[in-house]
Design a protein around this motif. Sequence first.
Motif, mmCIF file in Angstrom:
data_model
loop_
_atom_site.group_PDB
_atom_site.id
_atom_site.type_symbol
_atom_site.label_atom_id
_atom_site.label_comp_id
_atom_site.label_asym_id
_atom_site.label_seq_id
_atom_site.Cartn_x
_atom_site.Cartn_y
_atom_site.Cartn_z
ATOM 1 N N UNK A 149 28.037 -119.338 -12.757
ATOM 2 C CA UNK A 149 28.318 -119.307 -11.327
ATOM 3 C C UNK A 149 29.748 -118.862 -11.076
ATOM 4 N N UNK A 150 29.905 -117.866 -10.201
ATOM 5 C CA UNK A 150 31.220 -117.438 -9.730
ATOM 6 C C UNK A 150 31.232 -117.594 -8.219
ATOM 7 N N UNK A 151 32.137 -118.421 -7.695
ATOM 8 C CA UNK A 151 32.159 -118.773 -6.280
ATOM 9 C C UNK A 151 33.241 -117.959 -5.578
ATOM 10 N N UNK A 197 40.649 -110.130 -6.878
ATOM 11 C CA UNK A 197 40.891 -109.505 -8.178
ATOM 12 C C UNK A 197 40.403 -110.414 -9.313
ATOM 13 N N UNK A 198 40.590 -111.702 -9.129
ATOM 14 C CA UNK A 198 40.152 -112.682 -10.124
ATOM 15 C C UNK A 198 38.629 -112.686 -10.235
ATOM 16 N N UNK A 199 37.946 -112.653 -9.088
ATOM 17 C CA UNK A 199 36.483 -112.589 -9.071
ATOM 18 C C UNK A 199 35.984 -111.363 -9.814
ATOM 19 N N UNK A 200 36.564 -110.218 -9.509
ATOM 20 C CA UNK A 200 36.103 -108.973 -10.121
ATOM 21 C C UNK A 200 36.331 -108.982 -11.629
ATOM 22 N N UNK A 201 37.475 -109.515 -12.058
ATOM 23 C CA UNK A 201 37.761 -109.559 -13.487
ATOM 24 C C UNK A 201 36.820 -110.514 -14.208
ATOM 25 N N UNK A 202 36.578 -111.679 -13.621
ATOM 26 C CA UNK A 202 35.660 -112.641 -14.233
ATOM 27 C C UNK A 202 34.237 -112.092 -14.288
ATOM 28 N N UNK A 203 33.869 -111.336 -13.264
ATOM 29 C CA UNK A 203 32.542 -110.717 -13.246
ATOM 30 C C UNK A 203 32.387 -109.764 -14.439
ATOM 31 N N UNK A 243 25.045 -113.496 -17.270
ATOM 32 C CA UNK A 243 24.710 -112.913 -15.968
ATOM 33 C C UNK A 243 25.394 -113.729 -14.877
ATOM 34 N N UNK A 244 26.233 -113.112 -14.042
ATOM 35 C CA UNK A 244 26.920 -113.868 -12.999
ATOM 36 C C UNK A 244 26.039 -114.075 -11.769
ATOM 37 N N UNK A 245 26.000 -115.324 -11.302
ATOM 38 C CA UNK A 245 25.480 -115.636 -9.974
ATOM 39 C C UNK A 245 26.693 -115.702 -9.061
ATOM 40 N N UNK A 246 26.811 -114.745 -8.160
ATOM 41 C CA UNK A 246 27.957 -114.693 -7.254
ATOM 42 C C UNK A 246 27.577 -115.419 -5.973
ATOM 43 N N UNK A 247 28.266 -116.544 -5.729
ATOM 44 C CA UNK A 247 27.907 -117.406 -4.605
ATOM 45 C C UNK A 247 28.770 -117.117 -3.383
#
Length: 235
Positions: A109-111, A118-124, A133-137
């Motif tokens: 899960x990525x919230x 930028x942090x979201x995109x890098x973690x993805x 597989x990322x679940x983007x919430x």
Amino acid sequence: MTLSTTRYTSALWEQYRSGQTPVIPDIKCKSPAEGGLLLGRNPVDIAEQLVEAGARTLSVVTEPEHFDGSLELLQRIVEHTKVPVLRKDFIQQKSDLIETVDAGASAILLIVSMLKKEQLFQLYEDALSLGLEPLVETHSKTELQIARELELTFVGINNRNIVELELDDGTVANTENLISYAPSDAFILSESSIASPQDVRRATKAGAHGVLVGTAILQADDPADMYQKLSATRG
């Protein structure tokens, strides 16, 4: 995307195309709103019962402070159920992803509200490179617009506000209001505030492909029976 990074949603799509509503049981030991949810039961036993009842995937909350979770619980459920498992936690850095892989999870899960863009995109990207597989919430139109900049296979619409630890009075109306902004080719998951077949019907009628349900399943006298009632519903 590779087959290894879409193992989780592949199982959900298979269930969806069979005519069932994919219901992801969310295994959590307690919730900030409801308190303890296990009622003296073993969460691993509950997870096994839910898989026997037809659950194709599971979710496990590992956050310790507010939800009483742990990586050890995640690992035990992965080992005992053999289905793809999603880790739910407040993921902030690549080391969180590495320990998730080591525990055997298939998805993470990525919230959006908890991460800088930028942090979201890098973690993805890091998650994909590690085979997760990322679940983007998301919880708002703005967050969905940010998420759409990624090549999503899995997007969640949380009916409650995780920033407030889901203590707000969310309803499926949030899914109904936001789903038109979600990417059309991703698996769309409605999360939280789903307590009955009627709620499932509302979410799927709006366009969600599946739902994530924790409290309602865990509070039921027979979690497996509750799971089956929810998954038999299609809007």
